[in-house]
Structure formats: structure tokens, C-alpha cells
Write an enzyme that holds these catalytic residues in place. Structure first.
Site, mmCIF file in Angstrom:
data_model
loop_
_atom_site.group_PDB
_atom_site.id
_atom_site.type_symbol
_atom_site.label_atom_id
_atom_site.label_comp_id
_atom_site.label_asym_id
_atom_site.label_seq_id
_atom_site.Cartn_x
_atom_site.Cartn_y
_atom_site.Cartn_z
ATOM 1 N N GLY A 33 0.285 -1.638 0.269
ATOM 2 C CA GLY A 33 0.374 -0.191 0.095
ATOM 3 C C GLY A 33 0.712 1.341 0.179
ATOM 4 O O GLY A 33 1.984 1.937 -0.834
ATOM 5 N N SER A 34 -0.077 2.343 0.379
ATOM 6 C CA SER A 34 0.956 4.093 0.335
ATOM 7 C C SER A 34 2.393 3.580 1.027
ATOM 8 O O SER A 34 3.103 4.662 1.120
ATOM 9 C CB SER A 34 -0.005 4.945 0.681
ATOM 10 O OG SER A 34 -1.345 4.648 0.149
ATOM 11 N N THR A 35 2.832 2.417 1.926
ATOM 12 C CA THR A 35 3.943 2.664 3.184
ATOM 13 C C THR A 35 4.905 2.995 1.802
ATOM 14 O O THR A 35 6.183 3.446 2.037
ATOM 15 C CB THR A 35 4.042 1.896 3.815
ATOM 16 O OG1 THR A 35 3.529 0.620 3.181
ATOM 17 C CG2 THR A 35 3.261 2.077 4.735
ATOM 18 N N SER B 23 -1.782 11.072 0.698
ATOM 19 C CA SER B 23 -1.562 9.787 -0.056
ATOM 20 C C SER B 23 -1.778 9.472 -1.197
ATOM 21 O O SER B 23 -2.944 8.635 -1.523
ATOM 22 C CB SER B 23 -1.818 8.799 0.814
ATOM 23 O OG SER B 23 -1.329 7.649 0.550
#
Length: 714
Positions: free
Chosen positions: A312-314, A368
């Protein structure tokens, strides 16, 4: 005449047969005497075996320690009961019985201690007598006996009962980094063997080598005067010290357990690392297990190294890091958010909100935005160059961490849609440990560190260091200047009014640089799962933000959330609880004003401070110590003077007149510390918190006294 000849013939025949038999037998005896063998069996060796007592000397399995010297895995002595039922073992029964003579009385007295019916015990003893056995055992009830049970049986003074000492692997902290430390158990040969984790990976080094002792004896097993005794010394296994810190790991396990109970997620992982060295300070999974009580284990694997996930967005900090390094990232430049379409893909890339309008890339990172990342890769970096950076961060390979069963993720990067979705963490997969390794470059001036958990291996027989790991730089994917800019961007995710981590990930005493993640979960052919809870919620965070000393990566899969509750709630609880307390414990200087409710102090010199003054100083700083006994002088403590003490920690002070405290509700860690201070012999049963203790509260305790504590999770 004829009859006489016939009789002589028969007599000669018998004599001939006898002579042949005699010569054959004599020849056989001469052969045996000369060769010393019968059917290939050496008679001398056979005789030696018959009159030689041989026993093995067990080797201690190596201990596993945390970085401070706290034992995480050790051998624990248990006992196996056997009864000698052969009356020949008592040559003088009138003066001394060496075997079980009174079966009924023995069965009646022994049964309650080993949790059997007296009829069952009698049946085992009687069967041994009737079958002509030398000794009998009592199955599972007669094995793995505690020292207390052994002492009770010995106090009965029943003839013929004996014990064999055996080792059992014991884990003092119970559910504690279980998938890292692993599990070792006794096999059919009563040898402890590693099954999972470090216990399995280093089994050959931990196991050691058995020794032996042999001597000649008589038929009553009594050692002869000239016994030809031969002793081969056992070699204990090597001791292993891990990079884990017992206190930080305990803080993490407590937080994980609270989240597990409240949110009941399908899976959780959390890793705490020193980004300057790559040392893993804490690592935890859920579901986990207590290696001392293996009931209904749901998950043996260490998901942090073995289970790839979509991050994901990490992954977005690495996307902007590549753009910054290449000089194509202008945080103030604006773009149209919401949706992004190119000819090469069927459906446009979208943001989770369509209402932001024209925003800067800086704000896009804070919010994000998937569109921002896609435009950076497609229009500014180029997909080939972006792939080079992903490989420079080692997302295409295992980390090489010294843990078993590491499984790297997969970069799905063949088609344009995969190249775009990879930029915001969808499609391609990584393991949490790959994320941790790559992130050290962001926190460490661009230098990427190899993660490791084994600090050193020491030969416990000689004290020689066999192996010692040191920090290793395994790449420099970005410059220090780029790393600093990425940290600033990540800090703004926490501090900006529009950031996805605003407020919820703030610490009282330290600034935070971080990035949230909300990864979709594949449902197979049906596509991604839908629903408020069907995500892997994650956070990559580090503090203090300008020079991170601790870094965490946390994932929580499918927690049970209320309709208005964010997926960041369980993740942030773990992060804040561990990061705040961990940094204080490491004595890292706060870089912002602390909340007054956070208490810490340096422990005064209790050796040279009066009891009243010491207690006053501690309570004034919000620390309530546990005082053992009624003495006027503090003679010992579970912490050295000058140690930084947090209000969340237990300070145990031993007076010069110690008395037994009420241990009800105490944790294993606190009980172990108390036993060490009181110099008493501790035995532990169960897990959880103390429910029963063998020494009554307020009893005077002497050095060396035996204490049995029973723990319960209820």
C-alpha cells in the site's frame, strides 16, 4: 556267535558316534577358547558389557539471551519416575529394601502425587512383578515431574522408587518473540531438538555433545574397587545472544496483545529496528503462541520474513525518494488530483477522494494521492528508471536476515498498469522485513543497512566468541540530501492538517516522520475484497524525525472496526505505545515539549540513600515501587543506580529484612526479578499472571528457599 558280533558292531557304532561328538565339542571349545568368539560375538566384549555400567552425561543446550543478558530460552530440569520391582535387587531384604516390596502401600501413597488412581499404579507395579521385569515406569503421569513432586515422593521414603533427571526447554517470558526465538522440544530419545526459529536454525550449535561415564560393577550395580572408570566430558551447546531488547520487546508484546483483544484482526506484524545499525530490537506477530503451552497454535510462521503482502501507500516515500534523487520532484508544483488516465491502461488511476482538485505534489504526498505517484513515475522518472530504484532499495531480493524461511516479495512490473500501481504499493508485494531494510536508507542518510537478529554466538565451554555480527551497509540507493528531504515530507504527513497521519500518530515527546498505508486484499479471481475492514492497515514511522533512532513498521490485517472508526486506530496504538516508551527507555533526548503525564527519572543511588528519601523521590516522580520486607535499609534493587526509569516500569526494592510479598497478579518478568533479588530457587508452572504461590505472604524468606509459582491466563 552271531549275536556277539552284532552286539560288538552296535557298541563300536555308539563309541564312534560318541567319539565324533566328543571331538567336535572339544574342537568347538578349543576354538572358542582360542578365538574368544561365538557366532561372531566377542565373548570378552560381551562379558565387559554385562559387568559394565554405562551412562550418558547430558550436555546443556545453549541458552538464548537478549542483548542485555536476559535469558529468553533455557533448559529446565524435570524428572521421570521409575520403580524397581525385581526382588533380587534387595540382597539383604531384612536390613534394607531396594525394590518395591509392598505394592499396595506404595500405590496408595504415590497415586495422589502423580495424579493417578491407586489401582492404576498397583496394576503397573504388579504387571512388572508378574512379567519378571526389573523396573517399570508410569507413562505420562510419571514423566515431566516438577521438583516439588519429586520432593513429595522422596519424603515418603518408599523403597524402590527412583528418578531420572531430564531437560525440558523453557521460555521464561512465555509469549515473547515466539516466532523469532522458535521452539525446541524433546524427541523420542529425550534429546532437545530445535523445530522452528533460531532454535531450529542454530540447532547444531545449540545442541552440544553428550559425554559418558562407564565403570565395572557387580550384579547389584555396585561399583567395583578396580572399576576401570572412563569419563568423557560433555560439551555444552553454544550460547546465542540476540539483538532483541527484552524491555522493548515486552512493551511491543503488551501493545500487540491489547490490540488483538480489542480488534481481533486476522493478522498483525510489528518490527522495531535501530535504523543506524540494522539491529532488530523487537519483532512480533499475531497470531502467536506460548512455547511453554502449545494448545491450538494458529500460526507457526514469522510473517515478517515469510509472508509477502501488498504494502500500500507505505511504498510512496521510496517513489518520491527516486524522484528527488533524480532532480525531477518539485513539491510546490501542482497537478490535477482525483483521476489519471493514459492510453496504455483500460481504467484510470484514482484517488480515494475526488474533491481535492488542483493541489501540489507536497500536499498529494500528505494526502496519499495515488495520482501523484503515478504521474511522477510515468511523466517524470520513467518506468525503467523507477524500476532501477526499486532494485536499488532491494525490493527484488531477500534481505538476507539471519532467520529461517525468508520469502521475498514479487515485483509485478511487466505492463503499464502494473508499473503505475507499483508506485503506490498495489500489485507488487514485499515482506515487512524488506520494507524495514529499505527504510533504513531513509533514516540513515541514504545508507541501507542489512537487518539482523543474532548479535553473537559464544562457546559456553571456553568463553570464545565463535561469531559476532556487525552493522553492514548493503547499499546507498539515495544521497543524504535526498534522505533528509524524504524525512521532511514524511514528517509533514504527521503534522500537516491534511496529512493522513495527522494527530493520531503524534508522540508527546518526539517528532515523528511517517507514512500510512491502506492496502487492498486480493480475493483471487473475484478481485480485491470490499468493505470497511477488508484492508491491511499499516504505518512506517520513525523518531525523532530529524535523526531517527528507532523505526517501526506495523501491519494490521482486517481488524474489527466500528462504522466510524479508522483503520489507523489499532496501528497507531501500537506505534505510539512502543515508540514513546522505547525512546525514553533508550534515554533518547526528546526533541519537543513533553506531556507532563509522561514520567521518567534516573534511579537514585539506593545504596547510599535512606529508605524514606528514596521512596519519596520515586513517588514524587509518579513511580510506585514494590518494597520487599520491613527493613530500614534498601540492600538491592532490580535496577542499577542511574538507570532511567519510566512510570510504566516496576521498581522492586529489597530491604535488609525481606518477607514474602503477595505475588498475585504479578507478571513472570517481575517474579523472576524478585527471585533473583531474594536469591531463592524459583520454579514456574503455566503462563499469564501469578495465581498461586507455595510460600505464604509475609513469611520470612531465606536465601536458597524453594518457591513454586503457578501462573494462569484467567
Amino acid at each position: 556267535m552271531k549275536n556277539s558280533k552284532k552286539s560288538n558292531w552296535k557298541l563300536n557304532l555308539c563309541f564312534g558316534i560318541f567319539a565324533i561328538f566328543f571331538f567336535v565339542l572339544s574342537g568347538r571349545l578349543i576354538f572358542i577358547q582360542v578365538s574368544g568368539e561365538i557366532q561372531g560375538v566377542d565373548l570378552q566384549e560381551w562379558a565387559d558389557r554385562q559387568r559394565t555400567n554405562y551412562s550418558e552425561l547430558s550436555a546443556r543446550r545453549g541458552y538464548i539471551f537478549d542483548r542485555t543478558g536476559m535469558k529468553l530460552a533455557q533448559d529446565f530440569t524435570i524428572y521421570r519416575l521409575y520403580a524397581i520391582v525385581d526382588e533380587d535387587y534387595s540382597p539383604n531384604p531384612e536390613t534394607r529394601l531396594n525394590h518395591v516390596a509392598d505394592l499396595e502401600s506404595t500405590a496408595e501413597k504415590l497415586a495422589p502425587i502423580i495424579d493417578m488412581e491407586s489401582s492404576e499404579v498397583y496394576s503397573i507395579l504388579n504387571a512388572g512383578v508378574e512379567n519378571g521385569q526389573f523396573q517399570v515406569e508410569f507413562g505420562g503421569n510419571g514423566s515431566q515431574l516438577t521438583r516439588e513432586q519429586k520432593n513429595e515422593i522422596e519424603a515418603l521414603e518408599l523403597p524402590g522408587l527412583h528418578f531420572t533427571e531430564e531437560a525440558k526447554r523453557y521460555y521464561p517470558n512465555g509469549l515473547f518473540a515466539s516466532q523469532v526465538i522458535g521452539l525446541a522440544q524433546s524427541n523420542d530419545d529425550h534429546m532437545i531438538t530445535g523445530i522452528t526459529g533460531i532454535e531450529a536454525q542454530l540447532d547444531d550449535l545449540l545442541s552440544g555433545e553428550k559425554g559418558s561415564i562407564s565403570f565395572q560393577r557387580d550384579k547389584f550395580n555396585t561399583k567395583l574397587m578396580n572399576s576401570d572408570e572412563v569419563i568423557v566430558e560433555a560439551k555444552d551447546g553454544f550460547d546465542v545472544t540476540l539483538t532483541l531488547d527484552q524491555k522493548i520487546q515486552t512493551i511491543l508484546e503488551d501493545a500487540m496483545s491489547q490490540v488483538e483483544e480489542e480488534y481481533q484482526p486476522e493478522r498483525m506484524t510489528a518490527t522495531v529496528v535501530d535504523p543506524k545499525t540494522g539491529e532488530i530490537l523487537a519483532m512480533s506477530n499475531r497470531p502467536s503462541y506460548n512455547p511453554n503451552e502449545l494448545d491450538d497454535v494458529e500460526n507457526w510462521y514469522n510473517d515478517i520474513v515469510s509472508t509477502p503482502i501488498e504494502p500500500g501507500s507505505t511504498v510512496k516515500p521510496f517513489t518520491i525518494a527516486a524522484a528527488i534523487e533524480e532532480g525531477v520532484y518539485n513539491p510546490k508544483e501542482t497537478y490535477k488530483s482525483g483521476s489519471y488516465a493514459i492510453d496504455q491502461i483500460d481504467r484510470p488511476i484514482t484517488d480515494y477522494s475526488q474533491n481535492w482538485g488542483e493541489i501540489s505534489y507536497e500536499e498529494g504526498f500528505q494526502r496519499s494521492s495515488n495520482v501523484a505517484m503515478s504521474k511522477i513515475v510515468w511523466e517524470k522518472l520513467g518506468t525503467d528508471l523507477y524500476l532501477d530504484y526499486l532494485k536499488a532499495f532491494h525490493f527484488d531480493q531477500p534481505t538476507g536476515i539471519d532467520l529461517p524461511r525468508e520469502q521475498a516479495g514479487t515485483l509485478l512490473y511487466r505492463y503499464p498498469v502494473e508499473q503505475l500501481t507499483t508506485s503506490f504499493g498495489q500489485g507488487s508485494t514485499v515482506t515487512p522485513i524488506q520494507m524495514v531494510k529499505a527504510s533504513t536508507a531513509l533514516a540513515n542518510d541514504g545508507k541501507m543497512m542489512k537487518p539482523y537478529v543474532i548479535k553473537n554466538i559464544i562457546d559456553s565451554n571456553s568463553g570464545e566468541v565463535i561469531e559476532a555480527n556487525e552493522p553492514e551497509v548493503v547499499g546507498e540507493p539515495i544521497s543524504k540530501e535526498t534522505a533528509d528531504q524524504v524525512l521532511e515530507a514524511m514528517e509533514s504527513v504527521v503534522t500537516s492538517d491534511v496529512g493522513t497521519a495527522t494527530s493520531i500518530y503524534n508522540l508527546d515527546s518526539y517528532t515523528v516522520a511517517g507514512k500510512t498505508g491502506t492496502a487492498q486484499i486480493s480475493g483471487g479471481e473475484s478481485g480485491y475484497l470490499e468493505g470497511h475492514e477488508n484492508y491491511i492497515f499499516s504505518f512506517l514511522g520513525m523518531a525523532p524525525s530529524d535523526d531517527p533512532r528507532l523505526m517501526m513498521y506495523i501491519t494490521v490485517k482486517q481488524p474489527k472496526l466500528s462504522e466510524d472508526e479508522s483503520g489507523s486506530a489499532p496501528v497507531s496504538f501500537i506505534f505510539k505505545h512502543v515508540m514513546e516508551n522505547g525512546l525514553h527507555y533508550l534515554n533518547i533526548q526528546p526533541d519537543k515539549e513533553r506531556n507532563e503525564t509522561v514520567h521518567q527519572m534516573e534511579l537514585p543511588d539506593w545504596r547510599n540513600t535512606s529508605k524514606e528519601t528514596l521512596l519519596s523521590e520515586l513517588t514524587d516522580n509518579g513511580i510506585e515501587p514494590i518494597v520487599i520486607g520491613d527493613g530500614d535499609q534498601i540492600v538491592d534493587a532490580n535496577m542499577e543506580p542511574g538507570t532511567t526509569v519510566l512510570s510504566t516500569q516496576k521498581v522492586i526494592l529489597m530491604t535488609d529484612q525481606p518477607k514474602m510479598p503477595d505475588l498475585s497478579g504479578w507478571s513472570l518478568r517481575n517474579v523472576t526479578e524478585f527471585a533473583r533479588l531474594a536469591r531463592i530457587d524459583l520454579e514456574v508452572i503455566g503462563s499469564g499472571y501469578v495465581a498461586e504461590q507455595s510460600i505464604e505472604p509475609d513469611e520470612v524468606i531465606e536465601e536458597g528457599r524453594y518457591l513454586l509459582t503457578e501462573f494462569s491466563a484467567d
